[in-house]
Design a protein around this motif. Structure first.
Motif, PDB file in Angstrom:
ATOM      1  N   VAL A 176       0.853  -1.186   0.000  1.00  0.00           N
ATOM      2  CA  VAL A 176       0.000   0.000   0.000  1.00  0.00           C
ATOM      3  C   VAL A 176       0.889   1.237   0.000  1.00  0.00           C
ATOM      4  O   VAL A 176       1.803   1.354   0.819  1.00  0.00           O
ATOM      5  CB  VAL A 176      -0.933   0.020   1.228  1.00  0.00           C
ATOM      6  CG1 VAL A 176      -1.619   1.373   1.374  1.00  0.00           C
ATOM      7  CG2 VAL A 176      -1.976  -1.089   1.114  1.00  0.00           C
ATOM      8  N   VAL A 177       0.618   2.139  -0.950  1.00  0.00           N
ATOM      9  CA  VAL A 177       1.267   3.448  -0.994  1.00  0.00           C
ATOM     10  C   VAL A 177       0.220   4.457  -0.567  1.00  0.00           C
ATOM     11  O   VAL A 177      -0.837   4.566  -1.200  1.00  0.00           O
ATOM     12  CB  VAL A 177       1.793   3.769  -2.402  1.00  0.00           C
ATOM     13  CG1 VAL A 177       2.508   5.118  -2.416  1.00  0.00           C
ATOM     14  CG2 VAL A 177       2.727   2.664  -2.895  1.00  0.00           C
ATOM     15  N   ALA A 178       0.476   5.217   0.503  1.00  0.00           N
ATOM     16  CA  ALA A 178      -0.605   5.989   1.112  1.00  0.00           C
ATOM     17  C   ALA A 178      -0.137   7.327   1.648  1.00  0.00           C
ATOM     18  O   ALA A 178       1.028   7.489   2.043  1.00  0.00           O
ATOM     19  CB  ALA A 178      -1.237   5.181   2.252  1.00  0.00           C
ATOM     20  N   THR A 179      -1.070   8.276   1.666  1.00  0.00           N
ATOM     21  CA  THR A 179      -0.906   9.480   2.467  1.00  0.00           C
ATOM     22  C   THR A 179      -1.537   9.210   3.838  1.00  0.00           C
ATOM     23  O   THR A 179      -2.493   8.442   3.951  1.00  0.00           O
ATOM     24  CB  THR A 179      -1.584  10.685   1.794  1.00  0.00           C
ATOM     25  OG1 THR A 179      -2.916  10.330   1.401  1.00  0.00           O
ATOM     26  CG2 THR A 179      -0.802  11.133   0.573  1.00  0.00           C
ATOM     27  N   PRO A 180      -0.986   9.811   4.892  1.00  0.00           N
ATOM     28  CA  PRO A 180      -1.417   9.432   6.244  1.00  0.00           C
ATOM     29  C   PRO A 180      -2.899   9.634   6.518  1.00  0.00           C
ATOM     30  O   PRO A 180      -3.540   8.776   7.132  1.00  0.00           O
ATOM     31  CB  PRO A 180      -0.548  10.321   7.146  1.00  0.00           C
ATOM     32  CG  PRO A 180       0.651  10.640   6.333  1.00  0.00           C
ATOM     33  CD  PRO A 180       0.165  10.746   4.926  1.00  0.00           C
ATOM     34  N   GLY A 181      -3.468  10.766   6.070  1.00  0.00           N
ATOM     35  CA  GLY A 181      -4.857  11.054   6.401  1.00  0.00           C
ATOM     36  C   GLY A 181      -5.838  10.056   5.823  1.00  0.00           C
ATOM     37  O   GLY A 181      -6.742   9.576   6.511  1.00  0.00           O
ATOM     38  N   ARG A 182      -5.673   9.735   4.547  1.00  0.00           N
ATOM     39  CA  ARG A 182      -6.602   8.797   3.925  1.00  0.00           C
ATOM     40  C   ARG A 182      -6.428   7.390   4.493  1.00  0.00           C
ATOM     41  O   ARG A 182      -7.405   6.656   4.667  1.00  0.00           O
ATOM     42  CB  ARG A 182      -6.410   8.802   2.413  1.00  0.00           C
ATOM     43  CG  ARG A 182      -7.278   7.794   1.645  1.00  0.00           C
ATOM     44  CD  ARG A 182      -8.759   7.817   1.999  1.00  0.00           C
ATOM     45  NE  ARG A 182      -9.424   9.073   1.741  1.00  0.00           N
ATOM     46  CZ  ARG A 182     -10.012   9.400   0.597  1.00  0.00           C
ATOM     47  NH1 ARG A 182     -10.003   8.545  -0.422  1.00  0.00           N
ATOM     48  NH2 ARG A 182     -10.622  10.555   0.469  1.00  0.00           N
ATOM     49  N   LEU A 183      -5.203   6.976   4.779  1.00  0.00           N
ATOM     50  CA  LEU A 183      -5.002   5.651   5.367  1.00  0.00           C
ATOM     51  C   LEU A 183      -5.681   5.580   6.729  1.00  0.00           C
ATOM     52  O   LEU A 183      -6.315   4.567   7.068  1.00  0.00           O
ATOM     53  CB  LEU A 183      -3.513   5.341   5.486  1.00  0.00           C
ATOM     54  CG  LEU A 183      -3.168   3.971   6.061  1.00  0.00           C
ATOM     55  CD1 LEU A 183      -3.776   2.839   5.220  1.00  0.00           C
ATOM     56  CD2 LEU A 183      -1.653   3.785   6.164  1.00  0.00           C
ATOM     57  N   LYS A 184      -5.571   6.636   7.517  1.00  0.00           N
ATOM     58  CA  LYS A 184      -6.253   6.661   8.813  1.00  0.00           C
ATOM     59  C   LYS A 184      -7.760   6.526   8.626  1.00  0.00           C
ATOM     60  O   LYS A 184      -8.430   5.804   9.386  1.00  0.00           O
ATOM     61  CB  LYS A 184      -5.922   7.955   9.555  1.00  0.00           C
ATOM     62  CG  LYS A 184      -6.613   8.081  10.911  1.00  0.00           C
ATOM     63  CD  LYS A 184      -6.284   9.396  11.591  1.00  0.00           C
ATOM     64  CE  LYS A 184      -6.933   9.473  12.968  1.00  0.00           C
ATOM     65  NZ  LYS A 184      -8.407   9.410  12.903  1.00  0.00           N
ATOM     66  N   ASP A 185      -8.312   7.228   7.626  1.00  0.00           N
ATOM     67  CA  ASP A 185      -9.744   7.121   7.363  1.00  0.00           C
ATOM     68  C   ASP A 185     -10.152   5.670   7.101  1.00  0.00           C
ATOM     69  O   ASP A 185     -11.151   5.178   7.628  1.00  0.00           O
ATOM     70  CB  ASP A 185     -10.130   7.976   6.156  1.00  0.00           C
ATOM     71  CG  ASP A 185     -10.132   9.462   6.465  1.00  0.00           C
ATOM     72  OD1 ASP A 185     -10.080   9.810   7.659  1.00  0.00           O
ATOM     73  OD2 ASP A 185     -10.172  10.265   5.517  1.00  0.00           O
TER      74      ASP A 185
END
Length: 491
Positions: free
Chosen positions: A180-189
């Protein structure tokens, strides 16, 4: 997260020890022919000897299919940061690496991540490896760079960012994605919604970690790192390593191999730095003439409003310009970048959203219409040019009231720029930037026409396989799927 580790001793970077290609500390008072940038934190000395650098990818313990994919992509000789870090990261060591943008950091961590994950299969919602990045653009760039190699070893990638359909991203995680390649905010969501769990993540990468801390992501980043499997591998890569990432290094990296094999953007010998003193009343016209040059140019301004205003003016003046900032939807941002890379748009007017994670071949001019607020922003803006050995120039327009602050910024960046007093229409401005008078004929930038697939009947839909979705998702449906706004949705 509880990890047993020994605290490394620290020496002032640039005034104490610095890691060479093999990771063994050596005495140096400068790096890459340049004094250390102010604010960089003291790098930890390697406690365990590092494996030596390699000369070729064939010398690395990677799957044969991964090596074949490198050859197929035309990647034959490792960049210095790849040659230095891969032997150690493939062996499972934690890695702390600094290399300027365009130096090959993505494959430096990506090849090790893919090689060590190959042969495993993720359970639904439970990825095996995670790459955290600060912006959507960088997430897409990392995904694009790793996709052919992941495909060669049968690994599935999922990109998780704000501004895109959260429903589709949840679906990709439910189907199973090893990486998974992610930005922190969306991954937290997605974690909060029960669509993702990190307890199976054995390899975690933080790319551009200093920008994540600068953007206020530190609480989210640490909360995510606390959820991954204890004792797993951690790799932290960035173009700059400053005191803001000190907490991450001390808390999450165990006995890291330290590599700083590339100078920061300001030390690149193929990059020229110009500070152009302009009068307030002439700055707008000077900017317009630079934008009208032959060839592409990336222009940075401080605010979304200023970006939109300048873009509108350039279009009315006959310059093929487009705006890029956090107020644009992700499809708009993706389309604008594609138009700039293809040459359909010759001037990209942007906020700092474009300062990292954007790679454009043969971009030879970056203009700071508004001077950046600090030396790190300057280095990252400038890093969009002179990439991978190419040449380029960084030009900063400075009004009389800004001169003193710009002098301090350049000193902090360790750069001695060429300074000139210029006016619009003068030969000196044209010599430095290629500036010329615009045509004055207004232009309209149209989006490329994309032919929509025909809507399949229910009977043919079942025969086609694939995802089973028989019709394209419209804009309204995309908006409905985005769910609540992520912290990074404006990044």
């Amino acid at each position: 997260m509880n990890r047993t580790r020994t605290n490394p001793t620290y020496n002032r970077f640039g005034g104490g020890t610095a890691a060479n290609r093999s990771g063994v500390p050596r005495r140096s008072k400068s790096y890459g022919g340049r004094q250390a940038v102010q604010g960089e934190f003291a790098l930890p000395k390697t406690m365990t000897p590092a494996l030596p650098a390699v000369e070729s990818f064939a010398d690395l313990a990677m799957p044969a299919r991964l090596l074949a994919a490198l050859g197929h992509e035309g990647v034959t000789v490792p960049f210095p940061i790849q040659a230095a870090t891969l032997p150690n990261s493939l062996a499972g060591r934690d890695v702390l690496g600094r290399g300027r943008t365009g130096s090959g950091k993505t494959l430096a961590f990506g090849l090790a991540l893919l090689a060590r994950t190959a042969g495993r299969r993720a359970e639904p919602r439970q990825p095996l490896a995670l790459v955290l990045v600060p912006t959507r653009e960088l997430a897409q760039q990392v995904t694009d760079a790793l996709t052919p190699y992941a495909r060669s070893v049968g690994l599935r990638l999922a990109t998780v960012v704000g501004g895109m359909s959260i429903g589709r991203q949840a679906g990709a995680l439910r189907a199973g994605a090893e990486v998974v390649v992610a930005t922190p905010g969306r991954l937290k969501d997605l974690i909060d919604r029960g669509n993702c769990r990190l307890n199976d993540v054995a390899i975690t990468v933080l790319d551009e970690a200093d920008q994540m801390t600068d953007m206020g992501f530190m609480p989210q980043v640490t909360a995510l790192l606390d959820q991954v499997r204890p004792g797993g591998q951690r790799m932290l890569f960035s173009a700059t390593l400053d005191r803001n990432v000190d907490l991450l290094v001390r808390r999450y990296l165990t006995d890291p191999v330290v590599h700083s094999v590339d100078p920061s953007a300001g030390a690149v010998t193929t990059m020229e730095h110009h500070v152009l003193h302009v009068h307030d009343a002439d700055k707008h016209r000077t900017t317009t003439e630079i934008a009208a040059r032959d060839g592409r140019v990336l222009m940075f301004l401080d605010t979304k409003h200023a970006v939109d205003r300048l873009t509108k003016h350039l279009l009315s003046s006959g310059v093929r310009a487009a705006a890029l900032h956090g107020g644009k939807s992700q499809p708009q941002r993706t389309r604008t970048l594609a138009q700039f890379k293809s040459g359909h748009v010759t001037v990209l007017v942007a906020t700092n959203v474009a300062a990292r994670g954007i790679h454009v071949d043969n971009l030879d001019l970056v203009v700071n219409v508004d001077p950046p607020s600090d030396h790190k922003d300057y280095l990252h803006r400038g890093g969009r040019t002179a990439r991978a050995g190419e040449s380029g120039s960084v030009v900063t327009l400075v009004t009389p009231a800004q001169r003193r602050g710009m002098s301090r910024l350049m000193a902090s960046a360790g750069i001695t720029p060429r300074i000139a007093l210029v006016r619009s229409g003068e030969a000196e401005l044209s010599r430095i930037t290629g500036a010329q008078a615009p045509s004055g004929v207004p232009v309209v930038i149209t989006a490329p026409v994309v032919e929509r697939p025909r809507r399949a009947s229910s009977s043919s839909r079942g025969r086609r396989g694939g995802t089973g979705h028989g019709r394209p998702v419209g804009e309204a449906a995309r908006r409905r799927g985005q769910g609540r706004r992520s912290f990074d949705s404006a990044a």
